[in-house]
Motif scaffolding. Structure first.
Motif, PDB file in Angstrom:
ATOM      1  N   PRO A 153     -39.046 -50.378  -6.074  1.00 52.15           N
ATOM      2  CA  PRO A 153     -39.021 -49.702  -4.769  1.00 52.15           C
ATOM      3  C   PRO A 153     -37.854 -50.150  -3.892  1.00 52.15           C
ATOM      4  O   PRO A 153     -37.325 -49.348  -3.107  1.00 52.15           O
ATOM      5  N   PHE A 154     -37.433 -51.413  -4.016  1.00 49.59           N
ATOM      6  CA  PHE A 154     -36.277 -51.883  -3.253  1.00 49.59           C
ATOM      7  C   PHE A 154     -35.031 -51.091  -3.633  1.00 49.59           C
ATOM      8  O   PHE A 154     -34.302 -50.585  -2.760  1.00 49.59           O
ATOM      9  N   ILE A 155     -34.779 -50.940  -4.931  1.00 51.71           N
ATOM     10  CA  ILE A 155     -33.592 -50.200  -5.385  1.00 51.71           C
ATOM     11  C   ILE A 155     -33.681 -48.728  -4.987  1.00 51.71           C
ATOM     12  O   ILE A 155     -32.692 -48.125  -4.549  1.00 51.71           O
ATOM     13  N   GLU A 156     -34.876 -48.138  -5.098  1.00 52.81           N
ATOM     14  CA  GLU A 156     -35.058 -46.734  -4.701  1.00 52.81           C
ATOM     15  C   GLU A 156     -34.741 -46.538  -3.224  1.00 52.81           C
ATOM     16  O   GLU A 156     -34.091 -45.566  -2.826  1.00 52.81           O
ATOM     17  N   ASN A 157     -35.200 -47.474  -2.402  1.00 44.04           N
ATOM     18  CA  ASN A 157     -34.917 -47.386  -0.967  1.00 44.04           C
ATOM     19  C   ASN A 157     -33.435 -47.561  -0.661  1.00 44.04           C
ATOM     20  O   ASN A 157     -32.900 -46.937   0.261  1.00 44.04           O
ATOM     21  N   LEU A 158     -32.757 -48.431  -1.431  1.00 44.22           N
ATOM     22  CA  LEU A 158     -31.311 -48.585  -1.261  1.00 44.22           C
ATOM     23  C   LEU A 158     -30.592 -47.275  -1.555  1.00 44.22           C
ATOM     24  O   LEU A 158     -29.685 -46.867  -0.805  1.00 44.22           O
ATOM     25  N   PHE A 159     -30.962 -46.633  -2.647  1.00 40.95           N
ATOM     26  CA  PHE A 159     -30.337 -45.355  -2.992  1.00 40.95           C
ATOM     27  C   PHE A 159     -30.557 -44.324  -1.886  1.00 40.95           C
ATOM     28  O   PHE A 159     -29.666 -43.533  -1.564  1.00 40.95           O
ATOM     29  N   ALA A 160     -31.746 -44.348  -1.284  1.00 40.86           N
ATOM     30  CA  ALA A 160     -32.062 -43.376  -0.224  1.00 40.86           C
ATOM     31  C   ALA A 160     -31.188 -43.594   1.011  1.00 40.86           C
ATOM     32  O   ALA A 160     -30.901 -42.646   1.755  1.00 40.86           O
ATOM     33  N   LEU A 161     -30.755 -44.823   1.223  1.00 41.76           N
ATOM     34  CA  LEU A 161     -29.937 -45.137   2.395  1.00 41.76           C
ATOM     35  C   LEU A 161     -28.440 -45.144   2.083  1.00 41.76           C
ATOM     36  O   LEU A 161     -27.630 -45.515   2.940  1.00 41.76           O
ATOM     37  N   ALA A 162     -28.060 -44.755   0.880  1.00 44.99           N
ATOM     38  CA  ALA A 162     -26.666 -44.893   0.434  1.00 44.99           C
ATOM     39  C   ALA A 162     -25.680 -44.166   1.331  1.00 44.99           C
ATOM     40  O   ALA A 162     -24.554 -44.631   1.537  1.00 44.99           O
ATOM     41  N   THR A 163     -26.079 -43.031   1.891  1.00 43.92           N
ATOM     42  CA  THR A 163     -25.163 -42.246   2.722  1.00 43.92           C
ATOM     43  C   THR A 163     -25.538 -42.313   4.200  1.00 43.92           C
ATOM     44  O   THR A 163     -25.219 -41.404   4.965  1.00 43.92           O
ATOM     45  N   ASP A 164     -26.216 -43.380   4.601  1.00 45.10           N
ATOM     46  CA  ASP A 164     -26.633 -43.529   5.994  1.00 45.10           C
ATOM     47  C   ASP A 164     -25.434 -43.440   6.923  1.00 45.10           C
ATOM     48  O   ASP A 164     -24.337 -43.887   6.592  1.00 45.10           O
ATOM     49  N   GLU A 165     -25.648 -42.861   8.091  1.00 44.47           N
ATOM     50  CA  GLU A 165     -24.544 -42.668   9.042  1.00 44.47           C
ATOM     51  C   GLU A 165     -24.121 -43.969   9.719  1.00 44.47           C
ATOM     52  O   GLU A 165     -23.019 -44.063  10.265  1.00 44.47           O
ATOM     53  N   GLU A 166     -24.974 -44.993   9.686  1.00 43.61           N
ATOM     54  CA  GLU A 166     -24.674 -46.257  10.327  1.00 43.61           C
ATOM     55  C   GLU A 166     -23.855 -47.143   9.386  1.00 43.61           C
ATOM     56  O   GLU A 166     -24.301 -47.517   8.295  1.00 43.61           O
ATOM     57  N   PRO A 167     -22.624 -47.536   9.764  1.00 49.29           N
ATOM     58  CA  PRO A 167     -21.790 -48.368   8.885  1.00 49.29           C
ATOM     59  C   PRO A 167     -22.460 -49.679   8.476  1.00 49.29           C
ATOM     60  O   PRO A 167     -22.316 -50.115   7.330  1.00 49.29           O
ATOM     61  N   GLU A 168     -23.185 -50.306   9.400  1.00 49.86           N
ATOM     62  CA  GLU A 168     -23.821 -51.582   9.083  1.00 49.86           C
ATOM     63  C   GLU A 168     -24.863 -51.415   7.983  1.00 49.86           C
ATOM     64  O   GLU A 168     -25.052 -52.313   7.149  1.00 49.86           O
ATOM     65  N   VAL A 169     -25.543 -50.262   7.973  1.00 51.85           N
ATOM     66  CA  VAL A 169     -26.524 -49.985   6.907  1.00 51.85           C
ATOM     67  C   VAL A 169     -25.795 -49.828   5.573  1.00 51.85           C
ATOM     68  O   VAL A 169     -26.191 -50.412   4.562  1.00 51.85           O
TER      69      VAL A 169
END
Length: 807
Positions: free
Chosen positions: A83-99
């Motif tokens: 689930p950690f890796i899945e959540n990382l993939f979901a945030l891969a294109t987040d608009e926040e640079p720090e994310v």
């Protein structure tokens, strides 16, 4: 704290998560311990929930919190790794640079920890990292660029990245260009001559002395192969930051060039043609950096282009832009080995001439780069520089009057390296008169507690060794100051030891003592017997006895090196202390501390030669440990070689004590010494092994093939040593006892083709008569014309030389 993050007020939530992140950074181990009932079992799932929070700051904090537990493979995280890796993939294109930055950081760490979970998605991850390495936010791009550095160290790198090189190469190359902000920050370096501006003291990195380690000289090279030298860092932009996208891109290209070699070069060459001859200096400068970054990994493929590129780079040393001149210095140093391998007038002389001009450049950055590059050239060229010594010394000495504080420290290194490289060729009155006055002037200016003494003492150590008797006019004050430094440091340490509250007192900096011991070693090595009167008038042996028992390994390492050098130079003063010294040397034969063990081993060998048969009472103190070291797997080459030489020397002076153990060390002994150059240490070691074989011939029977190989490593043994080889080899041939002959043949048959290549010529025709006829050519197991046995190979030329010598 974990409950506060549920409050809807985003300010409170962000503050709580910020505090949680600090706690995770500072207390990662405690949070995963039974001491607090393993709170991570609850915290990790909660952190993962906040990956989807509507506040970008909280999303970023949540990822950063979890990232703290990746490298340690915390059980609570490993249970939720998918689930950690899945959540990382979901945030891969987040608009926040720090994310995005924290997502990249997580994926980089997961490469090392859970490659198995990333492999099924590797194609998409690589595509994502290619995008992020070009991110508009440089912090995100830098974090993504770390991915290529880490991936290059993984065994799967070649398989998973090969198909992406065409995309990755231009991305890394573009990252190696100075940004507009970089150029603004470096304005003084780009435009101005700044040599008259004093350095900011906070910009000068602290220097740490590296203690002396004794090593053997090898055929085709020298030095100590275990010690990495960090002076070859990729383009050191101190004035920008310690680590940036430019440096990371260059480092990534460097390591990938070592993985892919010519495969990467196919994608680099078209880019280099455009970059290196570009009209814009920023673009040209990045091309020169690219050329330097691939030097190690792509050297073979680059050789065809170097006759054109080296003159171009030498021309760039005169560019009007300081940053182009400085990077050209660095890149040329990366190709110094090839330059030196060519006719001197073709490349070496023009390069040396231009580098010496840049050493006197008006820009401090260029001075630094040129001085460092010239030190590298000195190491490669060695005695090739002898015809130009007057010109070189004139330039280096003039630099004393130009350089500010920081570059003066680098100048010391260049002078010391020159002395190491040309050796006794420096010992001419005109050279000494040029070099010594400015060095002694600096020596007199510095106080005992000034850390600038470190590089100056290191420099003087090399100079004293090279000048030999030429250093005599300067030796007494230098010697006495070194003894005083050692005595003062020991006295300060003793005062602190007897204080009722030792923590309240500042402990002395023992680097002063270490560097002083190393300079005393250099004096002993250079002056030889001429140091005897100085030793006689001082308490150095008493001080050395204390240093040999110091808790700090580096102090013991340097004291053992000095003991060995004093043993060679003036043993009459060392001999009365041997009964005190030998037990200490024996207790320091611990291969876990490689350099300490190495120097102790070497000192024992030097003492053995001087003691002769009087060494007998001390053999039992050290022999068992030495045999353990030489049979220990993964022991560094330098330590193996010194151990083998010391065992040989012990056997030379006390054969009756050492020979009974011959079978326990003969094979690793032979393989350890097969590649070192002919010298006095090798000579005495082989005399020892021959003497031991004479005492205990049965100890070498099973491994006689390895003895033949070791004998074959000699280029020009002395006549009496050659006679010893002859008697042993023919003694085995002439053995008439059938049992011994059968057992010997069984041992040799394990490498029959090798033995027919070595033993038959050495022992005479008609001896090796098993199997096929003695004249039949043996099969070549290696396929390249050499001989191979038990994983060891040796060139045929060595055998021819020995055979000819034995006649």
């Amino acid at each position: 704290m974990s409950g506060i993050v549920y409050v809807n007020d985003s300010l409170i939530g962000r503050g709580a998560f910020g505090a949680l992140q600090k706690i995770c950074e500072d207390s990662a181990e405690i949070l995963d311990s039974d001491m607090l009932d393993r709170p991570l079992n609850v915290m990790i799932p909660k952190f993962l929930q906040f990956f989807k929070h509507n506040s970008p700051k909280i999303r970023s904090h949540a990822i950063a919190c979890v990232n703290q537990f990746i490298i340690s493979r915390t059980q609570a995280l490993m249970l939720h790794i998918d689930p950690f890796i899945e959540n990382l993939f979901a945030l891969a294109t987040d608009e926040e640079p720090e994310v995005r930055k924290n997502v990249c950081r997580a994926l980089v760490m997961l490469l090392e920890v859970r490659m198995d979970r990333l492999l099924p998605h590797m194609h998409n991850i690589i595509q994502y990292m290619l995008q992020r390495t070009q991110d508009q936010d440089e912090n995100v791009a830098l974090e993504a660029c770390e991915f290529w550095l880490t991936l290059a160290e993984q065994p799967v790198c070649k398989d998973v990245l090969s198909g992406h090189l065409a995309q990755l190469t231009p991305v890394l190359v573009n990252g190696m260009r100075y940004s507009e902000i970089d150029i603004i920050l470096l304005k003084g370096d780009v435009e101005e001559e700044d040599e008259a501006i004093p350095d900011n003291e906070q910009d000068i990195r602290p220097r740490f002395h590296r203690s002396r380690t004794v090593a053997q000289q090898h055929e085709g090279g020298d030095g100590i192969e275990e010690e990495d030298d960090d002076d070859d860092d990729l383009d050191d932009d101190d004035t920008i930051s310690d680590w940036n996208l430019r440096k990371c891109s260059a480092a990534a290209l460097d390591v990938l060039a070592n993985v892919f070699r010519d495969e990467l070069l196919l994608h680099i060459l078209p880019l280099l043609k455009e970059l290196l001859f570009h009209q814009e200096w920023v673009v040209k400068e990045s091309g020169i950096l690219v050329l330097g970054a691939i030097a190690e990994g792509c050297m073979q493929g680059m050789i065809a282009y170097l006759p054109e590129l080296i003159p171009h780079l030498v021309q760039c040393l005169s560019d009007k832009k300081a940053l182009v001149r400085s990077i050209a210095c660095w890149t040329l140093s990366r190709y110094a080995h090839w330059v030196v391998s060519q006719p001197p007038d073709q490349y070496l002389k023009p390069l040396m001439t231009e580098l010496l001009k840049r050493i006197l450049d008006g820009n401090k950055r260029v001075q630094e780069a040129a001085c460092s590059a010239f030190a590298t050239l000195e190491e490669e060229a060695c005695t090739e520089l002898v015809p130009y010594l007057a010109f070189i010394l004139d330039t280096l000495v003039f630099a004393f009057s130009k350089y500010q504080h920081k570059n003066l420290l680098i100048l010391y290194d260049a002078i010391g390296t020159l002395a190491d490289s040309v050796g006794h060729h420096l010992n001419k009155p005109e050279y000494i008169q040029m070099l010594m006055p400015p060095l002694i002037q600096k020596w007199n200016q510095l106080k005992d507690e000034d850390k600038d003494l470190f590089p100056l003492l290191e420099c003087l150590s090399s100079v004293a060794t090279a000048l030999q008797s030429g250093f005599l006019p300067y030796c007494e004050p230098v010697y006495q100051r070194c003894v005083n430094l050692v005595q003062k440091t020991l006295a300060q340490a003793m005062v602190n030891l007897h204080q009722s509250q030792p923590d309240a007192y500042e402990f002395p900096d023992k680097d002063f003592m270490i560097v002083a011991l190393d300079l005393l070693s250099g004096l002993a090595e250079g002056l030889g017997g001429n140091i005897e009167q100085l030793v006689a008038r001082s308490n150095i042996l008493t001080l050395m006895y204390q240093c040999m028992q110091d808790k700090m390994p580096e102090v013991r390492q340097s004291s053992f090196a000095l003991l060995g050098d004093l043993t060679k130079a003036c043993f009459q003063h060392v001999k009365p202390c041997i009964a005190d010294f030998m037990p200490i040397l024996g207790t320091n034969l611990n291969p876990e501390l490689i350099s300490v063990c190495n120097n102790a081993t070497w000192a024992i060998g030097e003492i053995s030669i001087q003691m002769g048969a009087d060494m007998q009472p001390y053999v039992a103190m050290v022999l068992h440990q030495l045999i353990e070291i030489i049979n220990r797997p993964n022991t560094p080459k330098t330590l193996l070689e010194n151990t083998a030489i010391t065992i040989g020397r012990l056997g030379y002076v006390c054969p009756q004590e050492v020979a009974p153990m011959l079978q326990q060390f003969i094979r690793p002994w032979c393989t350890s010494l097969r590649n070192i150059r002919d010298n006095e240490e090798k000579d005495s070691a082989f005399r020892g092994i021959c003497t031991m074989i004479t005492v205990n011939p049965g100890g070498v029977v099973q491994d006689f093939i390895f003895f033949c190989d070791a004998v074959a490593s000699w280029v020009n043994p002395k006549d009496d040593l050659r006679d010893m080889f002859y008697k042993i080899l023919h003694g085995f041939k002439d053995q008439q006892q059938a049992g011994l002959r059968r057992s010997f043949c069984i041992g040799v048959k394990q490498g029959a083709s090798y033995t027919q290549g070595i033993c038959c010529p050495l022992l005479g025709e008609g001896w090796c008569g098993w199997g096929g006829g003695r004249d039949r050519a043996p099969p070549d197991p290696s396929g390249w014309g050499g001989r191979e046995v038990m994983g060891q190979s040796a060139p045929t030329t060595g055998i021819t030389k020995i055979q000819t010598g034995l006649g």
